[in-house]
Structure formats: structure tokens, C-alpha cells
Design a protein around this motif. Structure first.
Motif, short mmCIF file in Angstrom:
data_model
loop_
_atom_site.label_atom_id
_atom_site.label_comp_id
_atom_site.label_asym_id
_atom_site.label_seq_id
_atom_site.Cartn_x
_atom_site.Cartn_y
_atom_site.Cartn_z
N LYS A 1 0.83 -1.20 0.00
CA LYS A 1 0.00 0.00 0.00
C LYS A 1 0.87 1.25 0.00
O LYS A 1 0.58 2.23 -0.71
CB LYS A 1 -0.92 -0.02 1.21
N GLU A 2 1.94 1.25 0.77
CA GLU A 2 2.85 2.40 0.80
C GLU A 2 3.55 2.57 -0.55
O GLU A 2 3.71 3.70 -1.04
CB GLU A 2 3.87 2.22 1.91
N ASP A 3 3.97 1.45 -1.15
CA ASP A 3 4.64 1.53 -2.45
C ASP A 3 3.70 2.06 -3.53
O ASP A 3 4.11 2.87 -4.37
CB ASP A 3 5.16 0.15 -2.85
N LEU A 4 2.46 1.62 -3.53
CA LEU A 4 1.52 2.07 -4.54
C LEU A 4 1.19 3.56 -4.36
O LEU A 4 1.09 4.30 -5.35
CB LEU A 4 0.24 1.24 -4.46
N ALA A 5 1.03 3.98 -3.12
CA ALA A 5 0.73 5.39 -2.88
C ALA A 5 1.90 6.28 -3.32
O ALA A 5 1.71 7.31 -3.98
CB ALA A 5 0.44 5.61 -1.40
#
Length: 289
Positions: A152-156
């Protein structure tokens, strides 16, 4: 396997025994260091660290294209040479050496001014129109709720830098059926997060992008090809697939794991360097699959 290093400082003799004075001994503590040759980090710690290979560092000036920096440098130094020639020196005292130096400086300034255009001409690229926001779009940022925290952090972060460092106005990332979208889209009014995710999933299925294996790039008139998916007024569209090579197949079968979709209102918005960098971002995200 551990290496043991013992550090015992060498004590000079004049500190150990002093003639005609009280004899004393200065004690130094013994220090033992243990250096392990094994990686002390957990196996999955590399997924939580920032991979700087997918970042592009810019000057941070809004609306300033760093590829035109040589042109502005040429303008600056060329102007200084002309000002110095007409206002900074007396024409009667100008020497042939000074004239030769000024001519050489102006030649280098002219080459610096033309350098960005020459580079794009050699690459066969065409000038990029200024990116504009189409009417009727809404800025959104939605993500599937079933994504793990690290991904989720990588996608954001990836969706942010894709919009920040390219001419795109809308980004859509899909991996293993999960979706992250950011930017300006023509979405239904007053829609909740669940409705928007279902809306994007339907559009992706209708466009047939879940099984994409080849990179798609439409430098102009992309809204005619994917008018139901991309924002209205889109000129350039890039779809970068994420392929996972199967280890169980001897032929190296590539399995689609997702894709990155970028839309822009500028024609020829994504250069060869941009597409290579976007592919690097896709490879980083693919590492989670």
C-alpha cells in the motif's frame, strides 16, 4: 561465521614506569568487537526500504522542464558576453584576442541553446504540448482495501511520483487484481470508494487490460482507443504491463501480474527516457507479486 577483533591499546613505556617518582600503571579497558558476516536484517526488510533506483531527482521548480536547462544557460552566458562587449569595454581598446574569445563564447552559447532541440530531433521526438486539465474531471485517490501495508505504501508513493515526474494527469496501477488510482478522472458524481473501485474494475475488464503482455503507447488521439476508460481529452496513453516469469516453465512463460496506466492531455507526452523509467517503477512494484 563470526570474526573476533580484540583491540588492546599499546601503552608507551614512559607511562608505565617513571624514574624517581611513584610508580604507577595506567589501565586501559580491553574492547572486543564481534563482526557478523551474515545479514542481520530480516528477509523481508528490503521490501520496507525505499528503492532509490525508481526516483527521478529534479530541481523542484513547478512548470520548469530540466531538459531545457542547457538552453537557459546558453541564453544567460550569451547575454553576458553581448553586454560585456557593448557596454563593458571600449571599442577602441578591443583586441583581436578578445574578439576571438567572444566569438568562441557566443558559438558555445548558441550550441547550448540548440542542444535540447538537437537531442529531441535525433531521437525522432516531437514537441510536447503543454499539459492541461480537461473540464469535468475530478481529482481522486482511491485504493483497494485488501492490499497489504507494505505494498500500500509503495503504490501510494509510486502513483505520486508518476504524476509528479511525468506529463501524466491520471495514473492507474493494478497488481494481482488490486487497484490504486490517482489524478484527474471523469468519474460518477458523489461516488463512494467502493463504487469507484467497482467502476474502475469494470472499465479495465471491458478494455481487456488484465491479460496485457505488451507495452501500449498511443502518443496522440488515445481517447478514441480507450474513450470509456481514460479521462476526456486524453491525447497520450501509456500502459506498462507487469510480467512475472514462471519458474515452473522451461520456456520462461510470462504471466501478467498487473499494469501501470498513465494518461496525459499532451501529445507525445512520454519520451523514451520516460518510458524506461516507468518500466523501472513497474518492475519494483512487480517484486511484491
Amino acid at each position: 561465521m563470526n570474526n573476533i577483533i580484540c583491540l588492546k591499546p599499546c601503552i608507551p613505556s614512559h607511562l608505565m614506569f617513571c624514574p624517581n617518582k611513584t610508580t604507577f600503571t595506567k589501565k586501559y579497558p580491553s574492547t572486543t568487537l564481534r563482526a557478523s558476516l551474515q545479514d542481520s536484517q530480516p528477509p523481508n526488510s528490503n521490501q520496507q526500504q525505499l528503492n532509490l533506483s525508481v526516483l527521478r531527482f529534479t530541481l523542484g521548480i513547478p512548470g520548469f522542464d530540466e531538459s531545457y536547462l542547457p538552453r537557459w544557460i546558453g541564453y544567460g552566458f550569451g547575454s553576458l558576453l553581448l553586454l560585456n562587449h557593448f557596454f563593458g569595454s571600449d571599442s577602441s581598446t578591443v583586441t583581436p584576442a578578445q574578439l576571438s574569445t567572444e566569438v568562441l563564447g557566443l558559438s558555445l552559447a548558441s550550441f547550448s541553446i540548440a542542444l535540447p532541440y538537437l537531442g529531441k530531433f535525433l531521437k525522432g521526438a516531437q514537441p510536447v504540448n503543454q499539459t492541461t486539465l480537461p473540464e469535468g474531471t475530478e481529482q481522486i485517490f482511491v485504493m483497494s482495501s485488501g492490499i497489504v501495508d507494505g505494498l500500500k505504501e509503495d503504490l501510494a508513493w509510486s502513483s505520486y511520483i508518476l504524476l509528479r515526474n511525468t506529463n501524466a494527469i491520471a495514473a492507474l496501477i493494478s497488481i494481482q487484481g488490486e487497484i490504486c488510482t490517482r489524478g484527474y478522472w471523469n468519474v460518477p458524481d458523489n461516488s463512494s470508494k467502493e463504487i469507484l473501485l467497482a467502476w474502475f474494475e469494470k472499465k479495465i475488464v471491458d478494455a481487456g487490460l488484465f491479460d496485457l503482455k505488451d507495452t501500449l503507447y498511443f502518443p496522440q488521439d488515445a481517447d478514441s482507443e480507450f474513450q470509456d476508460l481514460v479521462p476526456k481529452g486524453t491525447c497520450s496513453l501509456l500502459v506498462q504491463p507487469m510480467l512475472q516469469i514462471s519458474t515452473q516453465s522451461t520456456t520462461g512463460l510470462q504471466k501478467p501480474e498487473g499494469f501501470i496506466l498513465l494518461a496525459s492531455t499532451a501529445r507525445y507526452a512520454f519520451s523514451t527516457k520516460d518510458r524506461a523509467w516507468i518500466a523501472a517503477v513497474a518492475n519494483k512494484i512487480r517484486g511484491w507479486s
